[in-house]
Design a protein around this motif. Structure first.
Motif, PDB file in Angstrom:
ATOM      1  N   HIS A 171     -14.668  75.334 119.297  1.00 55.66           N
ATOM      2  CA  HIS A 171     -15.164  74.475 120.361  1.00 55.66           C
ATOM      3  C   HIS A 171     -16.454  73.797 119.922  1.00 55.66           C
ATOM      4  O   HIS A 171     -17.044  74.147 118.902  1.00 55.66           O
ATOM      5  N   VAL A 172     -16.903  72.852 120.727  1.00 56.33           N
ATOM      6  CA  VAL A 172     -18.101  72.104 120.362  1.00 56.33           C
ATOM      7  C   VAL A 172     -19.292  73.035 120.180  1.00 56.33           C
ATOM      8  O   VAL A 172     -20.126  72.826 119.301  1.00 56.33           O
ATOM      9  N   TRP A 173     -19.367  74.104 120.988  1.00 56.20           N
ATOM     10  CA  TRP A 173     -20.508  75.017 120.873  1.00 56.20           C
ATOM     11  C   TRP A 173     -20.418  75.906 119.634  1.00 56.20           C
ATOM     12  O   TRP A 173     -21.358  76.621 119.323  1.00 56.20           O
ATOM     13  N   ASP A 174     -19.294  75.856 118.924  1.00 56.04           N
ATOM     14  CA  ASP A 174     -19.161  76.614 117.679  1.00 56.04           C
ATOM     15  C   ASP A 174     -19.438  75.771 116.440  1.00 56.04           C
ATOM     16  O   ASP A 174     -19.342  76.278 115.316  1.00 56.04           O
ATOM     17  N   ARG A 175     -19.781  74.498 116.612  1.00 60.04           N
ATOM     18  CA  ARG A 175     -19.976  73.643 115.440  1.00 60.04           C
ATOM     19  C   ARG A 175     -21.094  74.127 114.522  1.00 60.04           C
ATOM     20  O   ARG A 175     -20.938  74.097 113.294  1.00 60.04           O
ATOM     21  N   PRO A 176     -22.245  74.575 115.055  1.00 56.09           N
ATOM     22  CA  PRO A 176     -23.259  75.106 114.130  1.00 56.09           C
ATOM     23  C   PRO A 176     -22.763  76.321 113.353  1.00 56.09           C
ATOM     24  O   PRO A 176     -23.063  76.471 112.164  1.00 56.09           O
ATOM     25  N   ALA A 177     -21.991  77.203 114.010  1.00 61.41           N
ATOM     26  CA  ALA A 177     -21.428  78.352 113.295  1.00 61.41           C
ATOM     27  C   ALA A 177     -20.437  77.887 112.231  1.00 61.41           C
ATOM     28  O   ALA A 177     -20.346  78.485 111.148  1.00 61.41           O
ATOM     29  N   LYS A 178     -19.708  76.821 112.527  1.00 62.86           N
ATOM     30  CA  LYS A 178     -18.746  76.315 111.547  1.00 62.86           C
ATOM     31  C   LYS A 178     -19.465  75.777 110.313  1.00 62.86           C
ATOM     32  O   LYS A 178     -18.961  75.899 109.184  1.00 62.86           O
ATOM     33  N   ALA A 179     -20.639  75.207 110.514  1.00 61.61           N
ATOM     34  CA  ALA A 179     -21.426  74.748 109.367  1.00 61.61           C
ATOM     35  C   ALA A 179     -21.859  75.932 108.505  1.00 61.61           C
ATOM     36  O   ALA A 179     -21.894  75.840 107.269  1.00 61.61           O
ATOM     37  N   VAL A 180     -22.170  77.058 109.150  1.00 59.64           N
ATOM     38  CA  VAL A 180     -22.510  78.272 108.400  1.00 59.64           C
ATOM     39  C   VAL A 180     -21.291  78.755 107.624  1.00 59.64           C
ATOM     40  O   VAL A 180     -21.388  79.110 106.441  1.00 59.64           O
ATOM     41  N   TRP A 181     -20.129  78.765 108.284  1.00 61.83           N
ATOM     42  CA  TRP A 181     -18.904  79.182 107.593  1.00 61.83           C
ATOM     43  C   TRP A 181     -18.654  78.322 106.352  1.00 61.83           C
ATOM     44  O   TRP A 181     -18.316  78.845 105.282  1.00 61.83           O
ATOM     45  N   ALA A 182     -18.835  77.018 106.474  1.00 62.00           N
ATOM     46  CA  ALA A 182     -18.590  76.126 105.336  1.00 62.00           C
ATOM     47  C   ALA A 182     -19.503  76.465 104.158  1.00 62.00           C
ATOM     48  O   ALA A 182     -19.118  76.300 102.997  1.00 62.00           O
ATOM     49  N   ARG A 183     -20.682  76.966 104.465  1.00 64.50           N
ATOM     50  CA  ARG A 183     -21.635  77.314 103.406  1.00 64.50           C
ATOM     51  C   ARG A 183     -21.268  78.607 102.695  1.00 64.50           C
ATOM     52  O   ARG A 183     -21.503  78.745 101.485  1.00 64.50           O
ATOM     53  N   VAL A 184     -20.683  79.574 103.425  1.00 66.20           N
ATOM     54  CA  VAL A 184     -20.470  80.902 102.838  1.00 66.20           C
ATOM     55  C   VAL A 184     -19.013  81.203 102.508  1.00 66.20           C
ATOM     56  O   VAL A 184     -18.728  82.207 101.849  1.00 66.20           O
ATOM     57  N   ILE A 224     -15.117  88.372 108.278  1.00 69.13           N
ATOM     58  CA  ILE A 224     -16.486  88.586 108.740  1.00 69.13           C
ATOM     59  C   ILE A 224     -16.504  88.278 110.234  1.00 69.13           C
ATOM     60  O   ILE A 224     -16.243  87.144 110.639  1.00 69.13           O
ATOM     61  N   SER A 225     -16.790  89.276 111.052  1.00 69.32           N
ATOM     62  CA  SER A 225     -16.778  89.101 112.506  1.00 69.32           C
ATOM     63  C   SER A 225     -18.206  89.023 113.035  1.00 69.32           C
ATOM     64  O   SER A 225     -19.083  89.773 112.596  1.00 69.32           O
ATOM     65  N   GLY A 226     -18.420  88.123 113.983  1.00 69.72           N
ATOM     66  CA  GLY A 226     -19.764  87.987 114.525  1.00 69.72           C
ATOM     67  C   GLY A 226     -19.780  87.166 115.798  1.00 69.72           C
ATOM     68  O   GLY A 226     -18.733  86.779 116.335  1.00 69.72           O
ATOM     69  N   GLU A 227     -20.991  86.908 116.274  1.00 72.52           N
ATOM     70  CA  GLU A 227     -21.197  86.145 117.502  1.00 72.52           C
ATOM     71  C   GLU A 227     -21.688  84.738 117.179  1.00 72.52           C
ATOM     72  O   GLU A 227     -22.658  84.559 116.439  1.00 72.52           O
ATOM     73  N   VAL A 244     -27.390  81.124 114.040  1.00 77.39           N
ATOM     74  CA  VAL A 244     -26.375  80.720 115.017  1.00 77.39           C
ATOM     75  C   VAL A 244     -25.125  81.580 114.920  1.00 77.39           C
ATOM     76  O   VAL A 244     -24.247  81.513 115.774  1.00 77.39           O
ATOM     77  N   PHE A 245     -25.038  82.410 113.871  1.00 77.23           N
ATOM     78  CA  PHE A 245     -23.920  83.333 113.704  1.00 77.23           C
ATOM     79  C   PHE A 245     -24.495  84.683 113.306  1.00 77.23           C
ATOM     80  O   PHE A 245     -25.151  84.804 112.270  1.00 77.23           O
ATOM     81  N   LEU A 246     -24.265  85.700 114.147  1.00 78.12           N
ATOM     82  CA  LEU A 246     -24.803  87.035 113.906  1.00 78.12           C
ATOM     83  C   LEU A 246     -23.656  88.001 113.615  1.00 78.12           C
ATOM     84  O   LEU A 246     -22.767  88.189 114.448  1.00 78.12           O
ATOM     85  N   GLU A 282     -24.319  95.782 106.124  1.00 73.91           N
ATOM     86  CA  GLU A 282     -25.649  95.213 105.875  1.00 73.91           C
ATOM     87  C   GLU A 282     -25.720  94.566 104.498  1.00 73.91           C
ATOM     88  O   GLU A 282     -26.295  93.474 104.336  1.00 73.91           O
ATOM     89  N   GLN A 283     -25.120  95.213 103.505  1.00 64.41           N
ATOM     90  CA  GLN A 283     -25.166  94.666 102.149  1.00 64.41           C
ATOM     91  C   GLN A 283     -24.407  93.352 102.052  1.00 64.41           C
ATOM     92  O   GLN A 283     -24.885  92.392 101.429  1.00 64.41           O
ATOM     93  N   TRP A 284     -23.228  93.291 102.670  1.00 58.03           N
ATOM     94  CA  TRP A 284     -22.451  92.060 102.605  1.00 58.03           C
ATOM     95  C   TRP A 284     -23.110  90.937 103.398  1.00 58.03           C
ATOM     96  O   TRP A 284     -23.099  89.771 102.968  1.00 58.03           O
ATOM     97  N   ALA A 285     -23.696  91.265 104.529  1.00 56.05           N
ATOM     98  CA  ALA A 285     -24.409  90.239 105.291  1.00 56.05           C
ATOM     99  C   ALA A 285     -25.560  89.676 104.459  1.00 56.05           C
ATOM    100  O   ALA A 285     -25.791  88.456 104.434  1.00 56.05           O
ATOM    101  N   ALA A 286     -26.269  90.549 103.763  1.00 53.56           N
ATOM    102  CA  ALA A 286     -27.373  90.092 102.920  1.00 53.56           C
ATOM    103  C   ALA A 286     -26.864  89.230 101.766  1.00 53.56           C
ATOM    104  O   ALA A 286     -27.458  88.196 101.439  1.00 53.56           O
ATOM    105  N   LEU A 287     -25.758  89.637 101.148  1.00 52.20           N
ATOM    106  CA  LEU A 287     -25.196  88.857 100.044  1.00 52.20           C
ATOM    107  C   LEU A 287     -24.783  87.459 100.494  1.00 52.20           C
ATOM    108  O   LEU A 287     -24.926  86.481  99.746  1.00 52.20           O
ATOM    109  N   LEU A 288     -24.272  87.367 101.721  1.00 47.32           N
ATOM    110  CA  LEU A 288     -23.831  86.078 102.250  1.00 47.32           C
ATOM    111  C   LEU A 288     -24.962  85.299 102.911  1.00 47.32           C
ATOM    112  O   LEU A 288     -24.769  84.151 103.314  1.00 47.32           O
ATOM    113  N   GLY A 289     -26.121  85.929 103.038  1.00 44.78           N
ATOM    114  CA  GLY A 289     -27.247  85.259 103.678  1.00 44.78           C
ATOM    115  C   GLY A 289     -27.068  85.102 105.174  1.00 44.78           C
ATOM    116  O   GLY A 289     -27.529  84.120 105.761  1.00 44.78           O
ATOM    117  N   LEU A 290     -26.421  86.094 105.812  1.00 50.74           N
ATOM    118  CA  LEU A 290     -26.135  86.021 107.244  1.00 50.74           C
ATOM    119  C   LEU A 290     -26.922  87.090 107.994  1.00 50.74           C
ATOM    120  O   LEU A 290     -26.951  88.247 107.575  1.00 50.74           O
TER     121      LEU A 290
END
Length: 224
Positions: free
Chosen positions: A65-78, A88-91, A107-109, A127-135
């Motif tokens: 949805h439109v409110w997920d666009r910033p999260a989608k930009a994060v997905w494109a990066r990682v 990878i599951s998050g909010e 924007v994605f936790l 925690e390690q994988w989140a750190a590796l992905l910069g999330l």
């Protein structure tokens, strides 16, 4: 090879969860919540999953949805760094829902990482994988062996005016088949306090973010 879309499992309410309704499932057997436990804040966002190939909401066929666009930009990066078959599951936290936040780290936790064998990784590996992905991760409120201390831990840091509740899980890995009796949630009473009409507006309210992650509102689609 495309990754199959898997819906995030349903999290049952813990005994005494004020937000449980007649339609909700309750966790009556607490034997799966033993040993070292991790208590995380239940963030008021949208459940979203990242894979190497795609990003999708909890309803796997609903699209984003439109409110997920910033999260989608994060997905494109990682995305290219997510192992094949992993999730990878998050909010997705851009839209402000019933709980507002003013200083979010992203924007994605992340609250869970699934291996290719459909096992929810242990929290240290998460925690390690989140750190590796910069999330960034959802806030951890408590870590210890006492389930009875979960509510007390949440109450020490939060209250029902600023928090939806908490989620408790084992610190170790959780096979998907065991998720239903090894992960539980406590939700405040009458949690949803916003009208559903916000989902049909382009000017919905947004959360506040730290200056380094402040997302920009994307333009509205051009009329068809």
């Amino acid at each position: 090879m495309s990754t199959r879309r898997k819906k995030y499992p349903r999290t049952f309410h813990l005994p005494g969860s004020p937000g449980a309704t007649a339609d909700d499932r309750r966790l009556s057997d607490l034997s799966g919540l033993t040993g070292e436990l991790v208590v995380t804040e239940k963030m008021d966002g949208g459940n979203v999953t990242f894979t190497r190939e795609t990003m999708y909401a909890r309803s796997v066929d609903s699209g984003t949805h439109v409110w997920d666009r910033p999260a989608k930009a994060v997905w494109a990066r990682v995305a290219h760094d997510i192992p094949a078959g992993w999730r990878i599951s998050g909010e997705s936290m851009w839209a402000r829902r019933s709980v507002g936040y003013d200083d979010l780290p992203g924007v994605f936790l992340v609250f869970g990482v699934w291996g290719a064998d459909d096992t929810l990784l242990g929290w240290d590996d998460t925690e390690q994988w989140a750190a590796l992905l910069g999330l960034p991760l959802v806030p951890v409120l408590h870590r210890g062996p006492d389930l009875a201390g979960a509510l007390a831990a949440w109450a020490r840091h939060r209250d029902t005016t600023v928090s939806e509740g908490f989620v408790v899980r084992p610190a170790g890995p959780v096979p998907e088949a065991e998720f239903g009796h090894r992960v539980g949630k406590w939700v405040r009473a009458d949690h949803v306090r916003t009208a559903a009409t916000w989902r049909h507006r382009d000017d919905f309210p947004t959360n506040g973010f730290r200056a380094t992650v402040e997302p920009k509102r994307p333009p509205s689609p051009a009329p068809g």
